[in-house]
Design a protein around this motif. Structure first.
Motif, PDB file in Angstrom:
ATOM      1  N   PRO A 107       0.807  -1.232   0.000  1.00 32.05           N
ATOM      2  CA  PRO A 107       0.000   0.000   0.000  1.00 32.05           C
ATOM      3  C   PRO A 107       0.837   1.276   0.000  1.00 32.05           C
ATOM      4  O   PRO A 107       0.356   2.326  -0.442  1.00 32.05           O
ATOM      5  N   ALA A 108       2.078   1.203   0.486  1.00 36.04           N
ATOM      6  CA  ALA A 108       2.925   2.400   0.530  1.00 36.04           C
ATOM      7  C   ALA A 108       3.191   2.963  -0.859  1.00 36.04           C
ATOM      8  O   ALA A 108       3.554   4.139  -0.999  1.00 36.04           O
ATOM      9  N   TYR A 109       2.991   2.150  -1.912  1.00 40.47           N
ATOM     10  CA  TYR A 109       3.252   2.597  -3.281  1.00 40.47           C
ATOM     11  C   TYR A 109       1.979   3.045  -4.002  1.00 40.47           C
ATOM     12  O   TYR A 109       2.013   3.306  -5.205  1.00 40.47           O
ATOM     13  N   ALA A 110       0.850   3.149  -3.304  1.00 40.56           N
ATOM     14  CA  ALA A 110      -0.443   3.405  -3.953  1.00 40.56           C
ATOM     15  C   ALA A 110      -0.444   4.691  -4.773  1.00 40.56           C
ATOM     16  O   ALA A 110      -1.102   4.774  -5.814  1.00 40.56           O
ATOM     17  N   GLU A 111       0.282   5.712  -4.335  1.00 43.43           N
ATOM     18  CA  GLU A 111       0.289   6.996  -5.041  1.00 43.43           C
ATOM     19  C   GLU A 111       0.843   6.862  -6.456  1.00 43.43           C
ATOM     20  O   GLU A 111       0.567   7.707  -7.317  1.00 43.43           O
ATOM     21  N   ALA A 112       1.600   5.807  -6.703  1.00 41.04           N
ATOM     22  CA  ALA A 112       2.196   5.636  -8.030  1.00 41.04           C
ATOM     23  C   ALA A 112       1.147   5.477  -9.125  1.00 41.04           C
ATOM     24  O   ALA A 112       1.396   5.828 -10.288  1.00 41.04           O
ATOM     25  N   ALA A 113      -0.035   4.965  -8.795  1.00 37.59           N
ATOM     26  CA  ALA A 113      -1.061   4.688  -9.809  1.00 37.59           C
ATOM     27  C   ALA A 113      -1.476   5.946 -10.559  1.00 37.59           C
ATOM     28  O   ALA A 113      -1.709   5.919 -11.767  1.00 37.59           O
ATOM     29  N   SER A 114      -1.565   7.073  -9.865  1.00 33.70           N
ATOM     30  CA  SER A 114      -2.040   8.312 -10.493  1.00 33.70           C
ATOM     31  C   SER A 114      -1.024   8.922 -11.454  1.00 33.70           C
ATOM     32  O   SER A 114      -1.355   9.857 -12.192  1.00 33.70           O
ATOM     33  N   LEU A 115       0.207   8.416 -11.475  1.00 33.07           N
ATOM     34  CA  LEU A 115       1.258   8.992 -12.319  1.00 33.07           C
ATOM     35  C   LEU A 115       1.331   8.349 -13.698  1.00 33.07           C
ATOM     36  O   LEU A 115       1.901   8.926 -14.619  1.00 33.07           O
ATOM     37  N   VAL A 116       0.756   7.174 -13.853  1.00 33.91           N
ATOM     38  CA  VAL A 116       0.927   6.406 -15.090  1.00 33.91           C
ATOM     39  C   VAL A 116       0.284   7.103 -16.283  1.00 33.91           C
ATOM     40  O   VAL A 116       0.765   6.998 -17.416  1.00 33.91           O
ATOM     41  N   ILE A 117      -0.792   7.856 -16.046  1.00 28.79           N
ATOM     42  CA  ILE A 117      -1.470   8.559 -17.138  1.00 28.79           C
ATOM     43  C   ILE A 117      -0.523   9.532 -17.846  1.00 28.79           C
ATOM     44  O   ILE A 117      -0.650   9.802 -19.038  1.00 28.79           O
ATOM     45  N   TYR A 118       0.445  10.075 -17.117  1.00 27.07           N
ATOM     46  CA  TYR A 118       1.429  10.986 -17.706  1.00 27.07           C
ATOM     47  C   TYR A 118       2.660  10.245 -18.212  1.00 27.07           C
ATOM     48  O   TYR A 118       3.228  10.593 -19.259  1.00 27.07           O
ATOM     49  N   LEU A 119       3.084   9.228 -17.475  1.00 23.76           N
ATOM     50  CA  LEU A 119       4.364   8.590 -17.772  1.00 23.76           C
ATOM     51  C   LEU A 119       4.300   7.604 -18.933  1.00 23.76           C
ATOM     52  O   LEU A 119       5.283   7.444 -19.662  1.00 23.76           O
ATOM     53  N   ALA A 120       3.168   6.911 -19.120  1.00 27.75           N
ATOM     54  CA  ALA A 120       3.084   5.928 -20.205  1.00 27.75           C
ATOM     55  C   ALA A 120       3.256   6.592 -21.576  1.00 27.75           C
ATOM     56  O   ALA A 120       4.094   6.160 -22.378  1.00 27.75           O
ATOM     57  N   PRO A 121       2.503   7.651 -21.908  1.00 29.78           N
ATOM     58  CA  PRO A 121       2.760   8.297 -23.213  1.00 29.78           C
ATOM     59  C   PRO A 121       4.124   8.959 -23.285  1.00 29.78           C
ATOM     60  O   PRO A 121       4.733   9.024 -24.362  1.00 29.78           O
TER      61      PRO A 121
END
Length: 486
Positions: free
Chosen positions: A320-334
């Protein structure tokens, strides 16, 4: 060229998917074995490795690639390969000696804590071994030996997983074990590559050929350093303004977003040597445009899938300590994809005007540094992700604009732009679904519908013409079908 590019892209891509799939097993292993701060230290060591591989050997592999197809005969090719190998051995050996001698102050400066000194020393050993492995592995590409490339890549991934389980799980060596596993895998794979390529090398060192390769590759080094700033200044900014924990969260998001790059790795490995050999053919620009359209047809749904289901992926793969990472993928994948999509605009490389790469990377690196310095203190990891996307967009658009003036390719820009608008709208709908806190099952159904909508959009916009695809698949299967013997 189109058939060869597709065939080799499938081989390279399949190898990458299998190898990254095995390596993906390490993500939950690392996140459960390491603390968030230790994972941040690991991510910074990988960042240091990226910088080292871009600069230490002066990009000699690129010089080798550019002159390989133009070599007069097999003897000159052997001298080219041998000279590049011995030069790389000397450069990495010198760097390794310096890095180990000054390991303590370097570890304190880069990682910010002497606790990680042993891991840092093991990390620099891995960086040197990995640099040689990449040089040897790419030699298969220049020789168009895609199957050998694939087999070694998969073996490297298997070895990494096996050594990680041994050192991290069974022996409990934590971060030192992670870096030791990486070193052992890289060293073993390098030896395997050298054995398979032994006929390509000899006790040869040609200073004339070295100068010829370096004249092409050396100007790429400053650009390589700027590429490093583009891709990794976010980690440095997070470590400076925040802590290693934020670096760890950003690193996990980057690993998940990096799955999108699997789409382009196989194409990049296959397309670059084929373009060098076929760029003078009049039909080549149209074939590049066709490949680019096909690539986008898979890239948009893939990025949407990663960003929409990132929250669920984090729940499965990490603590759970890494949960904040999910919101970043929308920017990082493209952003991950755009930083590599320059291969579809080959004008700068074909015309050998590599100074444009320096200026373009300088501009995009400036955007990255300024955006990270401005946004990270305000928005933390989200600011770093937005800065990364902005920098990648500036680099890609600038590269295409220059390359089109040097080697025009007839892209279908209007369809690509409309698909991008669809992707942006559907992506933010996915963010809204996560924020609405609907039940998990309902969120999964809604996100699946978004993904289907994206697939319908790329088909409707004809980024992947069905008739052309059927014709090409039929041609390939016809070549692969065994003859009747008549």
């Amino acid at each position: 060229m189109l058939k060869a590019a597709l065939r080799d892209s499938l081989i390279y891509g399949l190898a990458t998917v299998l190898s990254r799939g095995m390596a993906f097993f390490l993500l939950p292993l690392y996140t459960h074995v390491l603390t968030v701060s230790q994972y941040g230290a690991y991510d910074l060591l990988i960042t240091l490795g990226a910088l080292a591989n871009l600069t230490i050997a002066l990009e000699i592999s690129q010089g080798l690639a550019r002159h390989w197809a133009e070599a007069a005969d097999a003897n000159e090719k052997r001298r080219l390969a041998s000279t590049a190998l011995f030069f790389s051995l000397g450069m990495y050996g010198s760097w390794l000696a310096v890095a180990l001698w000054f390991a303590e102050p370097l570890a304190a400066m880069i990682l910010g804590d002497s606790e990680y000194l042993s891991a840092f020393r093991m990390g620099v050993l891995f960086i040197a071994a990995n640099g040689l492995y990449l040089l040897l592995l790419n030699q298969f590409r220049w020789q168009l030996r895609s199957r050998a490339y694939a087999s070694v890549s998969i073996a490297y991934a298997v070895l990494t997983v096996c050594f990680a389980v041994l050192f991290c799980v069974l022996l409990g060596m934590k971060l030192v074990g992670v870096m030791l596993a990486q070193f052992m895998a890289a060293a073993s794979a390098s030896l395997a590559c050298f054995y398979m390529l032994r006929s390509s090398y000899g006790p040869l060192f040609d200073t004339r050929l070295l100068k010829k390769m370096l004249r092409f590759s050396a100007p790429l080094v400053p650009a390589g350093f700027l590429v490093f700033l583009n891709l990794y200044v976010n980690r440095l900014a997070l470590n400076h303004f925040m802590s290693l924990e934020e670096v760890g969260v950003f690193g996990i998001a980057s690993r998940i977003a990096g799955i999108a790059a699997l789409l382009i790795i196989g194409i990049r490995a296959a397309l670059t040597p084929l373009i060098y050999e076929n760029h003078r053919r009049p039909e080549t620009p149209g074939e590049i445009a066709t490949l680019f359209g096909w690539f986008l047809a898979f890239a948009f749904p893939a990025c949407l899938f990663l960003s929409a289901f990132a929250r669920e992926a984090i729940l499965v793969l990490a603590k759970p300590a890494y949960a904040e990472a999910a919101s970043l993928v929308i920017y990082l994948a493209p952003a991950m994809l755009m930083s590599q999509m320059y291969i579809f605009a080959p004008g700068i490389v074909i015309t050998k005007k590599t100074y444009w790469q320096f200026w373009l990377t300088l501009v995009s690196a400036t955007v990255s540094v300024v955006a990270n310095l401005a946004l990270v203190p305000l928005a933390g990891v989200t600011g770093a992700a937005i800065a990364t996307l902005a920098s990648a967009l500036v680099f890609f658009l600038g590269w295409v604009w220059i390359s089109q003036r040097l080697y025009p390719v007839p892209y279908a820009w209007s369809n690509a732009f409309l698909a991008m608008l669809c992707f942006a709208g559907l992506s933010f709908l996915g963010v809204w679904i996560d924020a609405s806190e609907v039940p998990l099952w309902l969120a999964i159904i809604a996100k699946t519908l978004l993904l289907l909508a994206m697939v319908v959009a790329v088909v409707a916009l004809k980024l992947l013409p069905a008739a052309d695809l059927r014709k090409l698949v039929s041609s390939l299967t016809g070549r692969l079908r065994p003859s009747s013997g008549k």
